[in-house]
Design a protein around this motif. Sequence first.
Motif, PDB file in Angstrom:
ATOM      1  N   ASP A 175      12.588  -0.394   6.535  1.00  0.00           N
ATOM      2  CA  ASP A 175      11.402  -1.101   5.268  1.00  0.00           C
ATOM      3  C   ASP A 175      11.198   0.353   3.935  1.00  0.00           C
ATOM      4  OD1 ASP A 175      10.191  -2.625   4.068  1.00  0.00           O
ATOM      5  OD2 ASP A 175       8.386  -1.626   4.829  1.00  0.00           O
ATOM      6  N   ILE A 176      12.454   0.841   3.652  1.00  0.00           N
ATOM      7  CA  ILE A 176      12.504   1.682   2.579  1.00  0.00           C
ATOM      8  C   ILE A 176      12.763   1.249   1.812  1.00  0.00           C
ATOM      9  CG2 ILE A 176      14.308   3.894   2.047  1.00  0.00           C
ATOM     10  CD1 ILE A 176      14.558   4.503   5.415  1.00  0.00           C
ATOM     11  N   ILE A 177      13.274   0.305   1.826  1.00  0.00           N
ATOM     12  CA  ILE A 177      13.808  -0.382   0.086  1.00  0.00           C
ATOM     13  C   ILE A 177      13.475  -1.712  -0.065  1.00  0.00           C
ATOM     14  CG2 ILE A 177      15.689   1.301  -0.555  1.00  0.00           C
ATOM     15  CD1 ILE A 177      17.768  -1.181   0.031  1.00  0.00           C
ATOM     16  N   GLU A 178      13.373  -2.307  -1.234  1.00  0.00           N
ATOM     17  CA  GLU A 178      12.855  -3.328  -1.595  1.00  0.00           C
ATOM     18  C   GLU A 178      13.103  -4.199  -2.626  1.00  0.00           C
ATOM     19  OE1 GLU A 178       8.493  -4.059  -1.997  1.00  0.00           O
ATOM     20  OE2 GLU A 178       8.779  -2.033  -3.366  1.00  0.00           O
ATOM     21  N   ALA A 179      13.573  -5.619  -2.879  1.00  0.00           N
ATOM     22  CA  ALA A 179      14.564  -5.996  -4.271  1.00  0.00           C
ATOM     23  C   ALA A 179      12.746  -5.777  -5.024  1.00  0.00           C
ATOM     24  CB  ALA A 179      14.614  -7.399  -3.363  1.00  0.00           C
ATOM     25  N   SER A 180      13.505  -6.006  -6.718  1.00  0.00           N
ATOM     26  CA  SER A 180      13.047  -5.871  -8.005  1.00  0.00           C
ATOM     27  C   SER A 180      13.264  -6.713  -8.282  1.00  0.00           C
ATOM     28  CB  SER A 180      13.235  -4.483  -8.536  1.00  0.00           C
ATOM     29  OG  SER A 180      14.772  -4.558  -8.990  1.00  0.00           O
ATOM     30  N   VAL A 181      12.727  -6.775  -8.799  1.00  0.00           N
ATOM     31  CA  VAL A 181      12.149  -8.157 -10.026  1.00  0.00           C
ATOM     32  C   VAL A 181      13.928  -7.660 -10.818  1.00  0.00           C
ATOM     33  CG1 VAL A 181      11.259  -9.213 -12.050  1.00  0.00           C
ATOM     34  CG2 VAL A 181       9.609  -7.674 -10.845  1.00  0.00           C
ATOM     35  N   ASP A 182      14.292  -7.189 -11.363  1.00  0.00           N
ATOM     36  CA  ASP A 182      15.519  -6.205 -11.915  1.00  0.00           C
ATOM     37  C   ASP A 182      16.794  -6.940 -10.784  1.00  0.00           C
ATOM     38  OD1 ASP A 182      18.223  -5.958 -13.018  1.00  0.00           O
ATOM     39  OD2 ASP A 182      17.723  -4.366 -14.102  1.00  0.00           O
ATOM     40  N   PRO A 183      17.492  -7.820 -10.385  1.00  0.00           N
ATOM     41  CA  PRO A 183      18.715  -7.858  -9.727  1.00  0.00           C
ATOM     42  C   PRO A 183      19.414  -6.477  -9.264  1.00  0.00           C
ATOM     43  CG  PRO A 183      19.406  -9.624 -11.264  1.00  0.00           C
ATOM     44  CD  PRO A 183      17.943  -9.143 -12.218  1.00  0.00           C
ATOM     45  N   SER A 184      19.850  -6.241 -10.839  1.00  0.00           N
ATOM     46  CA  SER A 184      20.870  -5.194 -10.517  1.00  0.00           C
ATOM     47  C   SER A 184      20.450  -3.454 -10.331  1.00  0.00           C
ATOM     48  CB  SER A 184      21.036  -4.825 -12.190  1.00  0.00           C
ATOM     49  OG  SER A 184      20.275  -4.323 -13.082  1.00  0.00           O
ATOM     50  N   ALA A 225      16.702   9.123  -6.054  1.00  0.00           N
ATOM     51  CA  ALA A 225      17.208   7.439  -6.955  1.00  0.00           C
ATOM     52  C   ALA A 225      15.262   6.753  -6.598  1.00  0.00           C
ATOM     53  CB  ALA A 225      17.306   6.624  -4.764  1.00  0.00           C
ATOM     54  N   LYS A 226      14.354   7.345  -6.442  1.00  0.00           N
ATOM     55  CA  LYS A 226      12.987   7.686  -6.461  1.00  0.00           C
ATOM     56  C   LYS A 226      12.800   6.828  -8.555  1.00  0.00           C
ATOM     57  CE  LYS A 226      11.651   8.556  -1.839  1.00  0.00           C
ATOM     58  NZ  LYS A 226      10.537   9.014  -1.754  1.00  0.00           N
ATOM     59  N   PRO A 227      11.977   6.211  -8.445  1.00  0.00           N
ATOM     60  CA  PRO A 227      12.069   5.042  -7.925  1.00  0.00           C
ATOM     61  C   PRO A 227      12.995   3.994  -7.804  1.00  0.00           C
ATOM     62  CG  PRO A 227      11.094   4.212 -10.217  1.00  0.00           C
ATOM     63  CD  PRO A 227      11.807   6.034 -10.452  1.00  0.00           C
ATOM     64  N   CYS A 228      13.789   3.550  -8.405  1.00  0.00           N
ATOM     65  CA  CYS A 228      14.632   2.634  -8.366  1.00  0.00           C
ATOM     66  C   CYS A 228      16.479   3.465  -8.854  1.00  0.00           C
ATOM     67  CB  CYS A 228      14.387   1.359  -9.035  1.00  0.00           C
ATOM     68  SG  CYS A 228      14.530   2.065 -11.001  1.00  0.00           S
ATOM     69  N   PHE A 229      16.892   2.639  -8.307  1.00  0.00           N
ATOM     70  CA  PHE A 229      18.804   3.177  -8.308  1.00  0.00           C
ATOM     71  C   PHE A 229      19.699   1.814  -8.295  1.00  0.00           C
ATOM     72  CE2 PHE A 229      17.656   2.498  -3.708  1.00  0.00           C
ATOM     73  CZ  PHE A 229      18.692   2.665  -3.067  1.00  0.00           C
ATOM     74  N   PRO A 230      21.407   1.933  -8.351  1.00  0.00           N
ATOM     75  CA  PRO A 230      21.194   0.663  -9.279  1.00  0.00           C
ATOM     76  C   PRO A 230      21.745  -0.341  -8.050  1.00  0.00           C
ATOM     77  CG  PRO A 230      22.995   1.870 -10.758  1.00  0.00           C
ATOM     78  CD  PRO A 230      21.576   2.894  -9.422  1.00  0.00           C
ATOM     79  N   VAL A 231      22.064  -1.316  -7.345  1.00  0.00           N
ATOM     80  CA  VAL A 231      22.476  -2.131  -6.415  1.00  0.00           C
ATOM     81  C   VAL A 231      23.831  -2.269  -5.671  1.00  0.00           C
ATOM     82  CG1 VAL A 231      23.493  -4.430  -7.187  1.00  0.00           C
ATOM     83  CG2 VAL A 231      21.853  -4.057  -4.789  1.00  0.00           C
ATOM     84  N   GLU A 232      24.713  -1.629  -7.273  1.00  0.00           N
ATOM     85  CA  GLU A 232      25.869  -1.388  -6.514  1.00  0.00           C
ATOM     86  C   GLU A 232      26.179   0.024  -5.600  1.00  0.00           C
ATOM     87  OE1 GLU A 232      27.679   1.930 -10.425  1.00  0.00           O
ATOM     88  OE2 GLU A 232      26.382  -0.437 -11.043  1.00  0.00           O
ATOM     89  N   TYR A 233      25.543   0.769  -5.346  1.00  0.00           N
ATOM     90  CA  TYR A 233      25.848   1.316  -4.418  1.00  0.00           C
ATOM     91  C   TYR A 233      25.254   0.949  -2.710  1.00  0.00           C
ATOM     92  CZ  TYR A 233      25.729   5.235  -7.641  1.00  0.00           C
ATOM     93  OH  TYR A 233      26.141   6.648  -8.420  1.00  0.00           O
ATOM     94  N   LEU A 234      24.847  -0.364  -2.777  1.00  0.00           N
ATOM     95  CA  LEU A 234      25.232  -0.867  -1.325  1.00  0.00           C
ATOM     96  C   LEU A 234      25.722  -1.495  -1.216  1.00  0.00           C
ATOM     97  CD1 LEU A 234      21.057  -1.180  -1.503  1.00  0.00           C
ATOM     98  CD2 LEU A 234      22.750   0.861  -0.669  1.00  0.00           C
ATOM     99  N   LEU A 235      26.677  -2.830  -2.301  1.00  0.00           N
ATOM    100  CA  LEU A 235      27.531  -3.098  -2.021  1.00  0.00           C
ATOM    101  C   LEU A 235      28.139  -3.100  -1.542  1.00  0.00           C
ATOM    102  CD1 LEU A 235      26.158  -5.859  -5.200  1.00  0.00           C
ATOM    103  CD2 LEU A 235      25.552  -5.703  -3.163  1.00  0.00           C
TER     104      LEU A 235
END
Length: 540
Positions: A381-390, A422-432
């Motif tokens: 429970d460290i990360i969560e989705a955001s309004v911006d899908p990227s 990476a706080k508060p957010c970072f690019p999703v491409e690092y996880l894919l």
Amino acid sequence: MLVRVRSKQGTVRFEVDPNDDISTLGTKIADHLNLTDYSSIGISDKPTTTASTPIKDLVGKSIGQLGIGHGELLFITYQETVASDSSQTNNVGTKASMPFDIKQDPIDDLLEKQDGLIKRGRDSKFCKHAANGMCDYCMPLEPYDINYLTENKIKHMSFHAYLRKINKQNKHNSKFIPPLEEPDLRVKTNCSGTHAPWPEGICTKCQPSAVTLQLQQYRMVDHVEFSVPSLIDNFIHFWRSTGTQRFGYLYGRYEHYPDVPLGVKAVVEAIYEPPQEDEVDGLTLILPWNEEKLVDEVAMNCGLQKVGMIYTDLTDDGSGLGKCCFSAAMQNKHPTASKWSASGKFNSRFVTCVVTGNSNGDIDVSAYQVSNICASMVAEDIIEASVDPSVVRVKESTSDKYVPEVFYKYKNKYGVNVQKSAKPCFPVEYLLVNVTHGFPSNPVPLFTSPISFPIENRPGIESQDLKGLYRHLGLEASGNVHVDYVSDFHLLTFVKGTGILDQNDFAALARLAVSHEEKDANQLAQSTGWQTLVTIMNLS
């Protein structure tokens, strides 16, 4: 802290941390005694062999949890390794004896027996030797060779190529040390620091290490192959009929994928759609659903398993990759068994396929997985989705939840590697982890019914009932079992759900569905369960 260990070779001291898994101590003992692994070691706090506990049965517990303190004297027993000229060494480069009896997927056992080397022909320009010679320009390459992967536009090496790479350094080791380890992002308990236990206190010894995100080198699945195009067409038909989104589970098997060195492909033979509430811009699922175990049993009878999920996102323009938290949760639910991990499991082969719009406005399928570190971050429970899908958000620490520091690296406009929080957010491409997909050139599907049986859980669009089953099988005209019409996964799950056939009769039906043999049809027709089912269908 120091722990004393006494064996028939005398007493020796080992320096350990109370938060270390007991396997760490076992590995040190095995190393000192020149054992191939620690699976034969028994451990006790008393000098008697009858009280010894196999150390492999304690794996997963920390040294502190087992009550082992500073200066503790432990007594061990073990079986000495017998040298043998006939001992076998597998292609990964370590001794064949393993500390765990793990039942892996057959594809893993198959690929471990292959050398994985990339064969190259004689280079007419640079090779100066005879036809039966070999030099640096034509000798085989390792399956993880970076130049070969780059030239062939393979972004991620296969899992087994990665396994060969990390095991290369252990090639001459006489003992087995599991090279794979799942990320641990939890606060360690039983800290030796002079503070109150978490959440009242925390220190650098017990807090999880900072996470530095980077693209995963390997992928667990290299390709998704849909056995026939009609699988996707039938799935999208619901959206075409209702304008609402749809979700389904992919059932299939894993096979060797020759286009990537030591590659694995997920071959999809069926898509099952669980109960769901579909909307124009999303859907609601209740997982697990009541019939999930039943459907898994049907798949098992057909030699299949759950290999992934697929859902439509046809209000998207092709950029909607921000669903990684859902994919991570599903991958955590379906881990891959591996004898190369101390825990007996590592990562997951569960794939995600999204039917969405591409940049040209056409309907397309994209396939991917999320990285192992992403799955661990979601589990904790460290990360969560955001309004911006990227982008993905990193949660803040709370009074009862510690979130470690998270960083990611990128190249700035000057080409210099820069590390950023990476706080508060970072690019999703690092996880894919991108996965290719497609259809076979010469389809040979497992299920061959010329007419599709109605798909489950589509109220108002399709319905399943016994009368429809009777018509589908053509029993009105002949009363015989038609081989081809039985071969439908949705038909099998419906029949299983009626509960009319017992386990043996249903196994015979499933065998007929995948064998397409007349002899199996004749055997099924003579069974009491099938005759009962036909009678009930006739009366419906």
